[in-house]
Design a protein around this motif. Structure first.
Motif, PDB file in Angstrom:
ATOM      1  N   ALA A  47      34.158 -12.122  47.251  1.00 23.79           N
ATOM      2  CA  ALA A  47      35.203 -11.654  46.323  1.00 23.79           C
ATOM      3  C   ALA A  47      34.965 -12.169  44.915  1.00 23.79           C
ATOM      4  O   ALA A  47      34.687 -13.356  44.705  1.00 23.79           O
ATOM      5  CB  ALA A  47      36.582 -12.097  46.798  1.00 23.79           C
ATOM      6  N   HIS A  48      35.100 -11.247  43.965  1.00 21.73           N
ATOM      7  CA  HIS A  48      35.001 -11.648  42.558  1.00 21.73           C
ATOM      8  C   HIS A  48      36.290 -12.331  42.122  1.00 21.73           C
ATOM      9  O   HIS A  48      37.363 -12.100  42.700  1.00 21.73           O
ATOM     10  CB  HIS A  48      34.719 -10.411  41.680  1.00 21.73           C
ATOM     11  CG  HIS A  48      34.503 -10.772  40.247  1.00 21.73           C
ATOM     12  ND1 HIS A  48      35.499 -10.677  39.305  1.00 21.73           N
ATOM     13  CD2 HIS A  48      33.416 -11.297  39.602  1.00 21.73           C
ATOM     14  CE1 HIS A  48      35.028 -11.100  38.139  1.00 21.73           C
ATOM     15  NE2 HIS A  48      33.760 -11.479  38.289  1.00 21.73           N
ATOM     16  N   ASN A  49      36.180 -13.151  41.084  1.00 22.97           N
ATOM     17  CA  ASN A  49      37.333 -13.897  40.557  1.00 22.97           C
ATOM     18  C   ASN A  49      38.499 -13.001  40.124  1.00 22.97           C
ATOM     19  O   ASN A  49      39.600 -13.496  39.933  1.00 22.97           O
ATOM     20  CB  ASN A  49      36.894 -14.732  39.350  1.00 22.97           C
ATOM     21  CG  ASN A  49      35.981 -15.880  39.749  1.00 22.97           C
ATOM     22  OD1 ASN A  49      36.107 -16.418  40.846  1.00 22.97           O
ATOM     23  ND2 ASN A  49      35.048 -16.264  38.877  1.00 22.97           N
ATOM     24  N   TYR A  50      38.263 -11.699  39.920  1.00 24.77           N
ATOM     25  CA  TYR A  50      39.350 -10.796  39.506  1.00 24.77           C
ATOM     26  C   TYR A  50      40.086 -10.162  40.681  1.00 24.77           C
ATOM     27  O   TYR A  50      40.916  -9.273  40.479  1.00 24.77           O
ATOM     28  CB  TYR A  50      38.802  -9.670  38.619  1.00 24.77           C
ATOM     29  CG  TYR A  50      38.254 -10.086  37.273  1.00 24.77           C
ATOM     30  CD1 TYR A  50      38.616 -11.293  36.673  1.00 24.77           C
ATOM     31  CD2 TYR A  50      37.384  -9.253  36.573  1.00 24.77           C
ATOM     32  CE1 TYR A  50      38.106 -11.654  35.438  1.00 24.77           C
ATOM     33  CE2 TYR A  50      36.876  -9.614  35.328  1.00 24.77           C
ATOM     34  CZ  TYR A  50      37.240 -10.820  34.774  1.00 24.77           C
ATOM     35  OH  TYR A  50      36.733 -11.165  33.548  1.00 24.77           O
ATOM     36  N   VAL A  59      41.175 -14.058  52.595  1.00 22.98           N
ATOM     37  CA  VAL A  59      40.188 -13.422  53.498  1.00 22.98           C
ATOM     38  C   VAL A  59      38.743 -13.590  53.022  1.00 22.98           C
ATOM     39  O   VAL A  59      37.821 -13.154  53.709  1.00 22.98           O
ATOM     40  CB  VAL A  59      40.464 -11.910  53.716  1.00 22.98           C
ATOM     41  CG1 VAL A  59      41.793 -11.685  54.407  1.00 22.98           C
ATOM     42  CG2 VAL A  59      40.375 -11.122  52.415  1.00 22.98           C
ATOM     43  N   SER A  60      38.535 -14.211  51.873  1.00 20.27           N
ATOM     44  CA  SER A  60      37.173 -14.270  51.313  1.00 20.27           C
ATOM     45  C   SER A  60      36.399 -15.466  51.839  1.00 20.27           C
ATOM     46  O   SER A  60      36.952 -16.556  51.979  1.00 20.27           O
ATOM     47  CB  SER A  60      37.249 -14.357  49.789  1.00 20.27           C
ATOM     48  OG  SER A  60      37.977 -13.263  49.327  1.00 20.27           O
ATOM     49  N   ASP A  61      35.126 -15.233  52.126  1.00 24.75           N
ATOM     50  CA  ASP A  61      34.252 -16.328  52.576  1.00 24.75           C
ATOM     51  C   ASP A  61      33.506 -16.928  51.400  1.00 24.75           C
ATOM     52  O   ASP A  61      33.144 -18.098  51.410  1.00 24.75           O
ATOM     53  CB  ASP A  61      33.259 -15.774  53.598  1.00 24.75           C
ATOM     54  CG  ASP A  61      33.996 -15.158  54.774  1.00 24.75           C
ATOM     55  OD1 ASP A  61      34.483 -15.924  55.607  1.00 24.75           O
ATOM     56  OD2 ASP A  61      34.126 -13.919  54.814  1.00 24.75           O
ATOM     57  N   ILE A  62      33.232 -16.100  50.389  1.00 24.10           N
ATOM     58  CA  ILE A  62      32.515 -16.561  49.198  1.00 24.10           C
ATOM     59  C   ILE A  62      33.225 -15.951  48.000  1.00 24.10           C
ATOM     60  O   ILE A  62      33.518 -14.750  47.998  1.00 24.10           O
ATOM     61  CB  ILE A  62      31.045 -16.088  49.241  1.00 24.10           C
ATOM     62  CG1 ILE A  62      30.307 -16.737  50.432  1.00 24.10           C
ATOM     63  CG2 ILE A  62      30.325 -16.395  47.929  1.00 24.10           C
ATOM     64  CD1 ILE A  62      28.990 -16.083  50.769  1.00 24.10           C
ATOM     65  N   VAL A  63      33.504 -16.777  46.983  1.00 22.11           N
ATOM     66  CA  VAL A  63      34.153 -16.255  45.770  1.00 22.11           C
ATOM     67  C   VAL A  63      33.346 -16.721  44.555  1.00 22.11           C
ATOM     68  O   VAL A  63      32.607 -17.700  44.634  1.00 22.11           O
ATOM     69  CB  VAL A  63      35.616 -16.768  45.636  1.00 22.11           C
ATOM     70  CG1 VAL A  63      36.490 -16.226  46.744  1.00 22.11           C
ATOM     71  CG2 VAL A  63      35.676 -18.287  45.586  1.00 22.11           C
ATOM     72  N   GLY A  64      33.520 -16.028  43.432  1.00 24.61           N
ATOM     73  CA  GLY A  64      32.830 -16.500  42.235  1.00 24.61           C
ATOM     74  C   GLY A  64      32.710 -15.435  41.166  1.00 24.61           C
ATOM     75  O   GLY A  64      33.297 -14.352  41.261  1.00 24.61           O
ATOM     76  N   ASP A  65      31.929 -15.776  40.128  1.00 27.46           N
ATOM     77  CA  ASP A  65      31.644 -14.811  39.068  1.00 27.46           C
ATOM     78  C   ASP A  65      30.471 -13.929  39.514  1.00 27.46           C
ATOM     79  O   ASP A  65      29.947 -14.108  40.626  1.00 27.46           O
ATOM     80  CB  ASP A  65      31.380 -15.523  37.726  1.00 27.46           C
ATOM     81  CG  ASP A  65      30.111 -16.362  37.721  1.00 27.46           C
ATOM     82  OD1 ASP A  65      29.496 -16.556  38.794  1.00 27.46           O
ATOM     83  OD2 ASP A  65      29.719 -16.842  36.639  1.00 27.46           O
ATOM     84  N   SER A  66      30.042 -13.034  38.649  1.00 25.31           N
ATOM     85  CA  SER A  66      28.982 -12.095  39.046  1.00 25.31           C
ATOM     86  C   SER A  66      27.698 -12.829  39.425  1.00 25.31           C
ATOM     87  O   SER A  66      27.003 -12.429  40.367  1.00 25.31           O
ATOM     88  CB  SER A  66      28.661 -11.136  37.896  1.00 25.31           C
ATOM     89  OG  SER A  66      29.824 -10.629  37.335  1.00 25.31           O
ATOM     90  N   LEU A  67      27.407 -13.907  38.703  1.00 24.87           N
ATOM     91  CA  LEU A  67      26.180 -14.658  38.969  1.00 24.87           C
ATOM     92  C   LEU A  67      26.250 -15.344  40.338  1.00 24.87           C
ATOM     93  O   LEU A  67      25.318 -15.246  41.149  1.00 24.87           O
ATOM     94  CB  LEU A  67      25.960 -15.693  37.856  1.00 24.87           C
ATOM     95  CG  LEU A  67      24.713 -16.558  37.976  1.00 24.87           C
ATOM     96  CD1 LEU A  67      23.455 -15.700  38.004  1.00 24.87           C
ATOM     97  CD2 LEU A  67      24.635 -17.556  36.816  1.00 24.87           C
ATOM     98  N   LEU A  69      28.107 -14.568  42.894  1.00 25.16           N
ATOM     99  CA  LEU A  69      28.113 -13.595  43.995  1.00 25.16           C
ATOM    100  C   LEU A  69      26.699 -13.082  44.261  1.00 25.16           C
ATOM    101  O   LEU A  69      26.314 -12.878  45.414  1.00 25.16           O
ATOM    102  CB  LEU A  69      29.064 -12.433  43.686  1.00 25.16           C
ATOM    103  CG  LEU A  69      30.558 -12.797  43.612  1.00 25.16           C
ATOM    104  CD1 LEU A  69      31.398 -11.560  43.331  1.00 25.16           C
ATOM    105  CD2 LEU A  69      31.052 -13.486  44.874  1.00 25.16           C
ATOM    106  N   ALA A  70      25.923 -12.882  43.189  1.00 24.84           N
ATOM    107  CA  ALA A  70      24.532 -12.433  43.377  1.00 24.84           C
ATOM    108  C   ALA A  70      23.724 -13.513  44.104  1.00 24.84           C
ATOM    109  O   ALA A  70      23.021 -13.229  45.089  1.00 24.84           O
ATOM    110  CB  ALA A  70      23.901 -12.107  42.027  1.00 24.84           C
ATOM    111  N   THR A  92      24.135  -4.954  43.787  1.00 26.22           N
ATOM    112  CA  THR A  92      23.325  -6.161  43.558  1.00 26.22           C
ATOM    113  C   THR A  92      23.146  -6.931  44.871  1.00 26.22           C
ATOM    114  O   THR A  92      22.048  -7.424  45.175  1.00 26.22           O
ATOM    115  CB  THR A  92      23.986  -7.054  42.482  1.00 26.22           C
ATOM    116  OG1 THR A  92      24.180  -6.267  41.309  1.00 26.22           O
ATOM    117  CG2 THR A  92      23.123  -8.256  42.132  1.00 26.22           C
ATOM    118  N   ALA A  93      24.213  -7.003  45.673  1.00 20.22           N
ATOM    119  CA  ALA A  93      24.108  -7.685  46.972  1.00 20.22           C
ATOM    120  C   ALA A  93      23.086  -6.964  47.854  1.00 20.22           C
ATOM    121  O   ALA A  93      22.258  -7.602  48.520  1.00 20.22           O
ATOM    122  CB  ALA A  93      25.479  -7.728  47.648  1.00 20.22           C
TER     123      ALA A  93
END
Ligand code: 13P
Ligand code: SF4
Length: 324
Positions: A47-50, A59-67, A69-70, A92-93
């Motif tokens: 999940a992105h920060n927005y 429900v998110s396992d990984i969160v962050g900015d675009s960098l 998440l990539a 990108t994923a």
């Protein structure tokens, strides 16, 4: 329903400062279903920060900015990645972890920047400026990345440009990000007139008004904002850099000049910090909901695919960025 509420009680604790109790039962059922589906499908949610707090924190396992998440998408070992973000993030994923099935819960989750430029536009720019490297913001389609030398995010754009050791780059498609980064690097940038529809709406007057109304507030602006807005702020950085600043420095009051859920997500975990909210909503990010994440996992839609020849070229540009 009582069982569902009981099993999700601990999760409500994470968002109780930003999600009213009366709304929780409508989220709890989808959250419990998503957790079950993640196990049966061997899936993870990025999940992105927005994303809204009930997605981001529950429900998110990984969160962050675009960098982030990539970077994290590369490491996923689960069979399925559900991208709670926008389409270019899902692409990108897929580029970085092609063996996984990547799902985007709503195909309409686009981005005004990604839509502002095509691969043919990039070829025309390269023809007009032969030999000048093309630095492409990740907020673009895989087709556009495939025409690029290297990608960047708002979190690493300065480093990426400095790594090239040149005095001139084509930086696409975000005109404001390019202008903001040019001022930090001294490198000349050839820009494209793409804008983020969320950040372009902020004005210097908005920031001056916050200073009048909240003289103690620290003001952080995303570099997708116009340069005259960034000039009025105390600091500028990616969403991860904003989170880092707020959680380390713990200002008493802060204004994040960016998408609305950013403040909600930090406020959920930091109730002692007061967030001034002159925010704008991203309609694309808001296409993603718990209900649509659940539906994506139930039906295994919408799968993101990229033609092999495009993926091979786009991957080089993204991996060059990650190596910087
Ligand atoms: P970052 O999270 O990388 O700062 O990007 C912001 C954004 O607008 C993503 O669409
Ligand atoms: Fe695109 Fe702006 Fe929305 Fe991010 S916030 S997805 S850059 S429109």
């Amino acid at each position: 329903m009582t069982d569902v509420l009981f099993s999700t009680d601990a999760l409500y604790d994470r968002v109780k400062h930003v999600v009213p109790a009366v709304e929780w039962p409508s989220f709890a059922e989808d959250i419990a279903a998503i957790e079950d589906l993640k196990r049966t499908r061997s899936a993870v949610v990025l999940a992105h920060n927005y994303q809204t707090p009930e997605i981001f924190h529950c429900v998110s396992d990984i969160v962050g900015d675009s960098l982030a998440l990539a970077r994290e998408a590369q490491q996923v070992e689960a069979d399925v990645i559900v991208m709670a973000g926008v389409h270019f993030m899902a692409e990108t994923a897929k580029l970085l972890n092609p063996a996984r099935t990547v799902l985007i819960p709503d195909l309409r989750a686009g981005c005004s920047l990604a839509e502002s430029i095509t691969a043919a536009d990039v070829r025309a720019l390269k023809a007009a400026h032969p030999g000048v490297p093309v630095v492409t913001y990740v907020n673009t389609s895989a087709d556009v990345k495939a025409e690029s030398d290297i990608c960047c995010t708002s979190g690493n754009a300065v480093k990426v440009i400095e790594s090239l050791g040149v005095d001139r780059v084509i930086m696409i498609p975000d005109e404001y990000l390019a202008q903001n980064i040019a001022r930090q690097t001294g490198v000349e940038v050839i820009t494209w007139a793409g804008h983020c529809e969320v950040h372009e709406r902020f004005t210097p007057q908005d920031i001056r008004q916050i200073r009048v109304d909240h003289p103690d507030a620290v003001i952080l602006a995303h570099p997708e904002c116009p340069p005259d807005v960034v000039d009025e702020a105390d600091l500028s950085g990616s969403t991860a850099q904003m989170l880092d600043y707020v959680t380390r420095q713990r200002p008493r009051q802060v204004a994040l000049i960016t998408e609305c859920s950013m403040s909600d997500n930090i406020a959920a975990a930091n109730p002692d910090i007061d967030f001034v909210r002159p925010c704008n909503l991203c309609p694309h990010m808001k296409r993603i909901s718990l209900r649509r994440i659940r539906h994506a996992l139930e039906t295994m839609t919408h799968e993101v695919t990229i033609p092999d020849d495009v993926a091979a070229r786009a991957r080089v540009a993204v991996q060059r960025m990650l190596a910087v």
